[in-house]
Structures are given as C-alpha cells and as structure tokens.
Write a protein that holds these residues in place. Sequence first.
Motif, PDB file in Angstrom:
ATOM      1  N   THR A  79       7.438   0.658   1.206  1.00 59.85           N
ATOM      2  CA  THR A  79       6.363  -0.333   1.192  1.00 59.85           C
ATOM      3  C   THR A  79       5.316   0.086   0.170  1.00 59.85           C
ATOM      4  N   ASP A  81       1.566  -0.876  -0.848  1.00 58.72           N
ATOM      5  CA  ASP A  81       0.440  -1.659  -0.347  1.00 58.72           C
ATOM      6  C   ASP A  81      -0.880  -0.926  -0.627  1.00 58.72           C
ATOM      7  N   HIS A 166       6.297  -3.517  -5.509  1.00 56.28           N
ATOM      8  CA  HIS A 166       7.041  -3.387  -4.251  1.00 56.28           C
ATOM      9  C   HIS A 166       8.499  -3.812  -4.453  1.00 56.28           C
ATOM     10  N   ASN A 170      11.970  -1.306  -4.323  1.00 50.75           N
ATOM     11  CA  ASN A 170      12.972  -1.657  -3.314  1.00 50.75           C
ATOM     12  C   ASN A 170      14.298  -2.061  -3.948  1.00 50.75           C
TER      13      ASN A 170
END
Length: 430
Positions: A79, A81, A166, A170
Amino acid sequence: MESESTSSSAPVNGNLAQTVDDLSKHMLELDEDDDLEVFSKDAMLTDASTFSASMPASPASMINQYKHEDQDIKDVFITVDCPENHVTSIETFVTYRVITKTTRSEFDSSEYEVRRRYQDFLWLKGKLEEAHPTLIINPLPEKFVMKGMMERFNDDFIETRRKALHKFVNRIADHPILSFNEDFKVFLTAQAWELASHKKQGPGLLSRMGETVRAVAASVRGVQNRPEEFTAMNDYVETFSQKMGMLDKIAQRIVKEQKEYLEGMKECGPVYTLWSGSEDQLVEPLKAIAGCIDNCCKVTEEQVAGLSENQVPILHEYVLCAETLKAVLRRRDNIQAEYESKVDALASKKAEKENLKEEIGRLEDKLECANSTLKVDWERWKRNMQADVRSAFVDMADTNMNYYEKCLAIWESFLTSQKTEVHVEKDTDS
C-alpha cells in the motif's frame, strides 16, 4: 452558448468512438496468431543470416517460470499512502508511506513500513530495467507536471501521483520475476539511510558509460535479421502508441469542454433565480428551472470527476506504457545487434575465433533469454492492457448513461410540475 457546446462535443465524441473502434480492431490482430515460440540453443548460430524465430523451446528457458503464473497465490501486499510534504533549505519534496505485508520466507518480517520519495521509485524502475531489460515494467507518472495540469504540490496532483505509484509497485509485486528482484526487496524493506547506502553500491560511472556506449553503438549499427514476430511487435506498438495518444488528447479535450460547460451552467442558474424576482406570473417556473440547472450541475460535476479520476489516467498510463514498450524492443534489438556484430567479427578474424565463439555463446544465451521473457511478458502485458482499457470504456459508457438519465429525470420532473400547475389554473378559472 448551449448550441456552441453541442456542436463542439459532437465531433469530439464521434472521433473518440471511431478511434476506439480502430484501436479495438488493431488490439485483436495479434491475438489470432499461433502461440509465440521460444528461442533455443539446440542449433548453434554461427552466421547471422541463419537467425530464426522458429527454433524449439529450451527447457532451461526463463519461460518455465511463467508456467504456473495463473495458479500463483498473491503473497506480497503493498500500500502506498499518507503523502507528506518536506521542506529543506535545498529542496521541497513529497514522501509516501509504503506498507508491505508478505508471507514469503525470504523476508525477515511479515510487515514493513518505510517512506519513499518519487526519486526512489525512479531508482527502482532503473534497477529493474537494468536487471531485466526485456521485461515490460509498468511506467511511472511523469516527473514534471504536464502543461495544463495542476500545480506540483496541489493535493489533487499528489493524490493522482500516489495512485500511480501504488499501481506501479503492485504491478511489480504481481509479476512472477520482477517481484523476486533483490533491489525491489530492498526498496520495500530498507530504511532511508540503508537505501541510500545500497544505491551507492551500484556500478561505477565508467561501467555505466561503457554500457551506454555499447547500447548507442548497437542502435546505430541496427539489426540485420530481426525475427518477424518482433517486427510485428514493433508495428503493433507504433500503431498502439498513435491510437492511445489520440484517445488521450481527445479524452482530455472532452474533460476540458465538460468543465467549460459546467461553468456555463453555474452562471446560468442564478440568472433564472434573479429573473423570477421580476416576473410575478413566472416565479415558480423560473425557480424550478434554476433548481433543475443546479441539479444538472451536480451530476455534471460527478461526470467530470469520473472522467478525470478514472478514464483519463488509464488512457494516459498506456500512452506512457507505449514508450516503455518501444524502449524494451530497442533493448532487445541492441542485444541482437551486439550478437550479430560478434558473428561478423568471428567470420573476419580467424585468429580470435575461439574467444569470439565463447562470447557469441554468452550473447546467444542472453538473446535467447531476452526473446523468451519479452514474448511471454508481451502477452501478459497485452492481457492487462486490454482488460484495463475495456474496463475504462465500459465505465465511461455507464457513467455517460447515468449522467444523461439523471438530467432527463430532472427535466421530466420539471415538465410534470408545470403540467400540474396548468391544470390547476384551468380548474380555478372554470
């Protein structure tokens, strides 16, 4: 104002529909071909003219690592953030929190939390391209803000970049080869000072310059006998790049026109409200129209937000991805060009035959690996791209249908209210 908006939107939407149709047709062209074959060392290549793409697959090829890709269970969750602004005496920059949860045994812990800035993501991409030159790595958002976009440290821009970063990490975590890269592991787990120390351990300046010189020489020399499948890939990427670039420009123009139309509606509503103050007999209809315009403004804002946050970023991502694909294909060509140059040298320099044979064998292995990984990753990338683009267009259609249905319901409600008032007035008069 309304007629101008209608006339300008029609050709834009028409162009978009035509471009989508062309792109869809072209996307499916390579899908009908037979499965891509893998290069092998079963036949010794001693002459560049014998270079062929139809050789049998090698058991030791990296393609074996892809066999059970669909059955793999995701074991790395990342993640990105919590962006933070940092101001120093030298520069101003943004860092992002990167949280990793994993069940892989090669990690010392099951959870990590680090902070990374944009240049760290850029370093990671460079290291992955260096280690795996013919794997397709998802593009990063541009380092500099494009003309017409929001200011660099604007909250909306930072959030847009956070989403892109992000997705970038990923996509790497989901990749069957890239996710096991040692630099990727360091990126996810090392503290800032550890990462800085690790960066300094890379190849020296002279070594990097040597690689650059060889790459430039290979690109200038060119490829003598590129396999047809890679020529087809080049052609596909060129067309794909043109189509996606056109779609990106059209989509951005649509968003711009929608925003201008929204601003016009916002100015129009208060006019009806003011008008109702001077027309005793039309107070209710004029206020109702003002209310309808206000409601249309709200759904138009939702429409613009949906396009800006979902469709436009996906299209622009694949504009950047097209450039990534071109770079991957150039690196593959550079490997083949270097291989072919050694083959030519072997034919002209008999005294150095044994040494050149050894180097040719090494380059042949490297070329085989490059061809194998690129062909498999090409199909993987195409599946992801087609799914993303198809989803984006379906969402766009659904968003437009909802938008116009809401606007239609608003105006139908207005007409119904006016018909009711007319009947009431007639009954009163009679």
